[in-house]
Design a protein around this motif. Structure first.
Motif, mmCIF file in Angstrom:
data_model
loop_
_atom_site.group_PDB
_atom_site.id
_atom_site.type_symbol
_atom_site.label_atom_id
_atom_site.label_comp_id
_atom_site.label_asym_id
_atom_site.label_seq_id
_atom_site.Cartn_x
_atom_site.Cartn_y
_atom_site.Cartn_z
ATOM 1 N N ASN A 88 57.481 -1.782 88.437
ATOM 2 C CA ASN A 88 58.962 -2.105 89.414
ATOM 3 C C ASN A 88 58.475 -2.453 89.747
ATOM 4 O OD1 ASN A 88 59.837 -1.399 91.947
ATOM 5 N ND2 ASN A 88 58.826 0.457 92.131
ATOM 6 N N LYS A 89 60.322 -3.157 89.508
ATOM 7 C CA LYS A 89 60.789 -4.463 89.496
ATOM 8 C C LYS A 89 61.050 -5.228 91.193
ATOM 9 C CE LYS A 89 63.458 -4.656 85.508
ATOM 10 N NZ LYS A 89 62.287 -3.444 84.519
ATOM 11 N N LEU A 135 56.908 -10.146 95.064
ATOM 12 C CA LEU A 135 55.839 -10.834 95.019
ATOM 13 C C LEU A 135 55.968 -12.481 94.366
ATOM 14 C CD1 LEU A 135 52.965 -7.854 93.678
ATOM 15 C CD2 LEU A 135 52.762 -9.457 95.780
ATOM 16 N N LEU A 136 56.700 -12.043 93.796
ATOM 17 C CA LEU A 136 57.308 -13.260 92.607
ATOM 18 C C LEU A 136 58.063 -14.326 93.260
ATOM 19 C CD1 LEU A 136 57.976 -12.428 88.781
ATOM 20 C CD2 LEU A 136 55.418 -13.422 89.851
ATOM 21 N N LYS A 175 69.781 -3.798 87.679
ATOM 22 C CA LYS A 175 68.709 -2.987 86.391
ATOM 23 C C LYS A 175 67.812 -2.284 86.780
ATOM 24 C CE LYS A 175 68.202 -7.771 85.324
ATOM 25 N NZ LYS A 175 66.584 -9.067 85.217
ATOM 26 N N PRO A 176 67.566 -1.116 86.171
ATOM 27 C CA PRO A 176 66.909 0.590 86.659
ATOM 28 C C PRO A 176 65.008 -0.591 87.003
ATOM 29 C CG PRO A 176 67.687 0.750 84.591
ATOM 30 C CD PRO A 176 67.363 -1.458 85.031
ATOM 31 N N VAL A 177 64.906 0.066 87.575
ATOM 32 C CA VAL A 177 64.286 -0.439 88.527
ATOM 33 C C VAL A 177 62.753 -0.002 87.858
ATOM 34 C CG1 VAL A 177 62.185 -0.184 90.860
ATOM 35 C CG2 VAL A 177 64.493 0.317 91.285
ATOM 36 N N ASN A 178 62.508 0.901 87.463
ATOM 37 C CA ASN A 178 61.258 1.126 86.369
ATOM 38 C C ASN A 178 61.939 0.896 84.718
ATOM 39 O OD1 ASN A 178 59.625 1.884 88.174
ATOM 40 N ND2 ASN A 178 60.301 3.706 88.420
ATOM 41 N N GLY A 179 62.956 -0.144 84.471
ATOM 42 C CA GLY A 179 63.208 -0.398 82.691
ATOM 43 C C GLY A 179 62.918 -0.974 82.126
ATOM 44 N N VAL A 238 63.449 -13.817 85.138
ATOM 45 C CA VAL A 238 63.709 -12.417 84.531
ATOM 46 C C VAL A 238 64.050 -10.875 84.363
ATOM 47 C CG1 VAL A 238 66.532 -14.157 84.862
ATOM 48 C CG2 VAL A 238 65.397 -12.815 83.082
ATOM 49 N N ASP A 239 62.827 -11.491 83.758
ATOM 50 C CA ASP A 239 62.143 -10.021 83.575
ATOM 51 C C ASP A 239 60.463 -10.600 83.171
ATOM 52 O OD1 ASP A 239 61.821 -7.485 83.427
ATOM 53 O OD2 ASP A 239 62.597 -7.134 80.968
ATOM 54 N N ILE A 240 59.579 -9.414 83.240
ATOM 55 C CA ILE A 240 57.986 -9.747 83.060
ATOM 56 C C ILE A 240 58.039 -8.325 82.256
ATOM 57 C CG2 ILE A 240 55.700 -10.102 83.802
ATOM 58 C CD1 ILE A 240 56.686 -11.609 85.984
#
Length: 290
Positions: free
Chosen positions: A94-95, A101-102, A133-137, A246-248
């Motif tokens: 979940n983004k 958190l980050l 961005k999709p939240v769960n993408g 920007v993504d994990i």
């Protein structure tokens, strides 16, 4: 030693496990150490939830379909050993949660927002382009750049099957030198490649090996600690000395990371051995008080 890899089928109708070359090498290395590895595609059968039991010493969440995550949650609550843990995978999936958190842990992420109405992002365009961005993408699907009001006013507010609003997630465009920097992490070991985005060919996906600064390396490790991930990838955008996460990705494909299958197999094998030792010591401790 019994290990299960949760995988997707090759298609929605063909439930033969899709095994990448990297995953295949990991499994071969585990088998060579005497481990018994099974490939599980939960969607291939109707599962009796009364009979969900801890059969394996370790479950590996290579794929994260909704059914796999649901089963992993049930197994986790029953005390199963899982890599990455169900909680870490859920948080990372979940983004909105992971970005919050980050950011709270001082990880450099672009300014980010969440809402239920696209038009709520309109005032933010005054500060520059946004990336929706999709939240769960994952895999860059349905990620797009918004530069004008029409890109938001033309959107319908997304709703679930019950008509309840679905969350929207947007980030401010971060400065970049034109390529993604991907840092792969296994425990405290890292690899880095640069590649174009979006990656359209296998050559693009393999990228080019990159040398990273100690600051970026430390940031990638810190991301895992914040979210509880053990095997993962972190995408950075870099411009000079400035960089943003920007993504994990929990357990990505590790394309272009030379030697990664060996180290992943070693990490998984050690995890099973350590878990077995801990359970043995718990049994010894309990025996002393009988």
């Amino acid at each position: 030693m019994r290990i299960a890899f949760f995988l997707q089928g090759k298609s929605s109708t063909d439930h033969i496990p899709h095994v990448s070359a990297v995953t295949e090498e990991i499994i071969e290395r585990l088998n060579s150490k005497g481990a018994h590895v099974d490939l599980l595609v939960p969607e291939e059968k109707a599962l009796n939830l009364d009979k969900i039991r801890l059969y394996y010493d370790l479950y590996v969440l290579k794929c994260k379909t909704p059914l796999i995550l649901s089963l992993a949650g049930a197994l986790s609550a029953s005390g199963a050993s899982i890599i990455n843990t169900w909680r870490a995978t859920f948080l990372n999936r979940n983004k909105i949660i992971s970005t919050a958190l980050l950011a709270a842990s001082s990880i450099p992420v672009p300014p980010s927002w969440a809402t239920g109405q696209p038009t709520q992002f309109l005032p933010l365009l005054k500060g520059g382009p946004l990336w929706m961005k999709p939240v769960n993408g994952s895999r860059g699907k349905d990620v797009y750049r918004i530069t004008a009001e029409a890109g938001l006013t033309d959107q319908k507010s997304p709703v679930d099957p019950y008509g309840l609003p679905l969350p929207l997630f947007a980030q401010r465009e971060a400065p970049s030198e034109g390529r993604d920097l991907k840092v792969y992490v296994v425990g405290d070991r890292t690899w880095a490649i640069t590649r174009p985005w979006p990656a359209r060919s296998m050559e693009d996906k393999l990228g080019q090996p990159a040398v990273i600064s100690q600051e970026i390396c430390s940031t990638a490790i810190a991301c895992g600690k914040v979210l509880g991930l053990e095997i993962y990838g972190v995408d950075f955008l870099v411009a000079g000395n400035q960089f943003y996460v920007v993504d994990i990705n929990a357990f990505p494909g590790f394309k272009g990371a030379s030697g990664a299958p060996f180290h992943i197999a070693e990490y998984i094998y050690r995890s099973v051995c350590n878990n077995s030792l801990e359970k043995h010591m718990e049994g010894v401790s309990h025996e002393q008080f009988k």
